[in-house]
Design an enzyme around this catalytic site. Structure first.
Site, mmCIF file in Angstrom:
data_model
loop_
_atom_site.group_PDB
_atom_site.id
_atom_site.type_symbol
_atom_site.label_atom_id
_atom_site.label_comp_id
_atom_site.label_asym_id
_atom_site.label_seq_id
_atom_site.Cartn_x
_atom_site.Cartn_y
_atom_site.Cartn_z
ATOM 1 N N LEU A 1 -1.854 6.888 3.922
ATOM 2 C CA LEU A 1 -1.667 7.340 5.292
ATOM 3 C C LEU A 1 -0.225 7.072 5.678
ATOM 4 C CD1 LEU A 1 -4.892 5.921 7.029
ATOM 5 C CD2 LEU A 1 -4.478 8.297 6.395
ATOM 6 N N ASP A 2 0.289 7.839 6.630
ATOM 7 C CA ASP A 2 1.635 7.603 7.116
ATOM 8 C C ASP A 2 1.726 6.241 7.792
ATOM 9 O OD1 ASP A 2 2.362 10.089 6.226
ATOM 10 O OD2 ASP A 2 2.265 11.053 8.192
ATOM 11 N N LYS A 3 2.930 5.719 7.856
ATOM 12 C CA LYS A 3 3.162 4.410 8.470
ATOM 13 C C LYS A 3 2.618 4.337 9.886
ATOM 14 C CE LYS A 3 7.015 1.492 10.017
ATOM 15 N NZ LYS A 3 8.491 1.344 10.044
ATOM 16 N N THR B 1 0.257 6.237 11.243
ATOM 17 C CA THR B 1 -1.130 6.685 11.376
ATOM 18 C C THR B 1 -2.075 5.505 11.217
ATOM 19 O OG1 THR B 1 -0.525 8.838 10.441
ATOM 20 C CG2 THR B 1 -2.853 8.305 10.521
ATOM 21 N N HIS C 1 2.748 15.136 5.860
ATOM 22 C CA HIS C 1 2.975 15.421 7.283
ATOM 23 C C HIS C 1 2.375 16.758 7.724
ATOM 24 C CE1 HIS C 1 6.779 12.638 7.169
ATOM 25 N NE2 HIS C 1 5.643 11.982 6.992
#
Length: 377
Positions: free
Chosen positions: A152-154, A156, A269
């Site tokens: 997961l993104d930082k 999120t 993204h």
């Protein structure tokens, strides 16, 4: 002509604005103090000086905002900064408190905001760094490190799956790669998507942004464009990736919406790009993809700022409102049934919904009876 008074301790100055005889006495104190400070510092004096400076920094008070919303924003910023400075054991302990589900094959955690999954430039601590410690906390000192199954993104938050064995991690990764995992994200968007439900099927490619500083962003690479009022097919970019996102508006006001997103593909993204550049409804707190040409803080309408209780100058501190709400894992290994994992919204996300007048819908009734439902407390 000799100047009188140079041999005396004082200097007599005559001017039109001064009365004759006024004397300015030279002071030798600066020279005395500089001579004193020029003495070499020994180790003891230097240590005392450093301790005094450190104590002064500790006791220095940071002004606390009177606005409760700005105070919570400041607290979240401070929390995310502290995550990068804590001891790995402390971070592993915090992750263990947020475990959503575990069995002999999997450990599912609630990923906090602002914590990167992998290391990189400027990253002091990440989830992959503490997986060996987390495994020992759960299964003793002889436990092998846990394995990441996806990322997961930082910024999120939400459901994240780990595996005990490397083979199991590979199997879960294959489920993600072959699009067998049902994923649901919740996002707060600036403006309301039109229509209220649909599918965004536009390829995505990474491009360099030319400006005051050069950096890379993901962007759309559509197959068609308008030219002189006609739809013209565009030559496909060989670096573009197929990207498909299904979305549905769950709640909305005049200026924002709570949107449920189901990514069919898993491009970097993807959700943020499809919402911002595809539907012109960027995620609240997305300071990277709200404007293609800059990395400036997201610009919000006066009404949205008023509801949030913030000024535009503080908008840069608004966190990304993107949450991995739910995963449905197919049967795998010794498990013969689907596993449905859901995670409650972070506190800042829920507060924003209340302030913006967005309603949280009831629990999804479309869940199958065969799926085991696990939700974070």
């Amino acid at each position: 002509m000799a100047v009188p008074g140079l041999s005396t301790p004082g200097l007599r100055v005559l001017s039109r604005s001064s009365r004759p005889g006024r004397v300015f006495t030279r002071c030798s104190r600066p020279f005395c103090s500089s001579a004193t400070s020029a003495r070499p510092l020994n180790a003891q004096r230097l240590a005392e000086k450093l301790r005094a400076q450190k104590q002064e920094q500790k006791t220095k008070k940071v002004p606390v905002p009177t606005n409760p919303v700005q105070r919570r924003v400041q607290e979240l910023v401070r929390f995310t900064q502290q995550l990068q400075r804590v001891h790995p054991n402390v971070l592993a302990k915090e992750l263990s408190r947020g475990i959503l589900y575990q069995d002999k094959d999997l450990v599912v955690i609630n990923k906090p905001y602002g914590l990167p999954v992998h290391g990189g430039p400027g990253v002091q601590l990440c989830i992959s760094d503490v997986l060996p410690i987390l495994a020992k906390m759960l299964h003793g000192h002889k436990a092998e490190p846990l394995h990441l199954c996806h990322r997961l993104d930082k910024e999120t938050t939400g459901v994240m799956v780990l595996a005990w064995e490397k083979d199991m991690a590979h199997g879960v990764k294959e489920l993600f790669r072959t699009r067998q995992v049902e994923k649901k994200y919740w996002a707060v968007t600036v403006r309301v998507p039109t229509p209220s439900a649909g599918v965004v099927d536009i390829p995505i490619v990474e491009k360099e942004v030319h400006g005051q500083q050069q950096y890379h962003k993901m962007t759309l690479s559509p197959s068609y464009r308008m030219e002189n009022g006609k739809v013209v097919k565009v030559r496909a970019n060989r670096d573009a990736h197929v990207a498909v996102t299904q979305y549905q508006v769950l709640s909305s006001t005049a200026s924002c919406a709570l949107v449920e997103l189901q990514p069919v593909t898993g491009i970097k993204h993807q959700l943020r790009v499809h919402l911002s550049f595809g539907l012109d409804c960027p995620v609240l707190g997305d300071h990277k993809y709200s404007d293609w040409n800059s990395l400036a803080p997201q610009k919000l309408s006066a009404g949205t700022l008023k509801r949030l209780g913030l000024q535009q100058s503080k908008a840069r501190y608004i966190p990304l409102h993107l949450h991995a709400k739910q995963l449905v894992l197919p049967a795998l290994g010794s498990r013969t049934e689907e596993l449905l994992l859901s995670c409650k919204l972070p506190h800042f996300f829920a507060r924003s919904l209340r302030r913006l007048g967005l309603e949280i819908p009831n629990q999804d009734q479309s869940q199958g009876n065969k799926a085991r439902h696990v939700e974070a407390q």
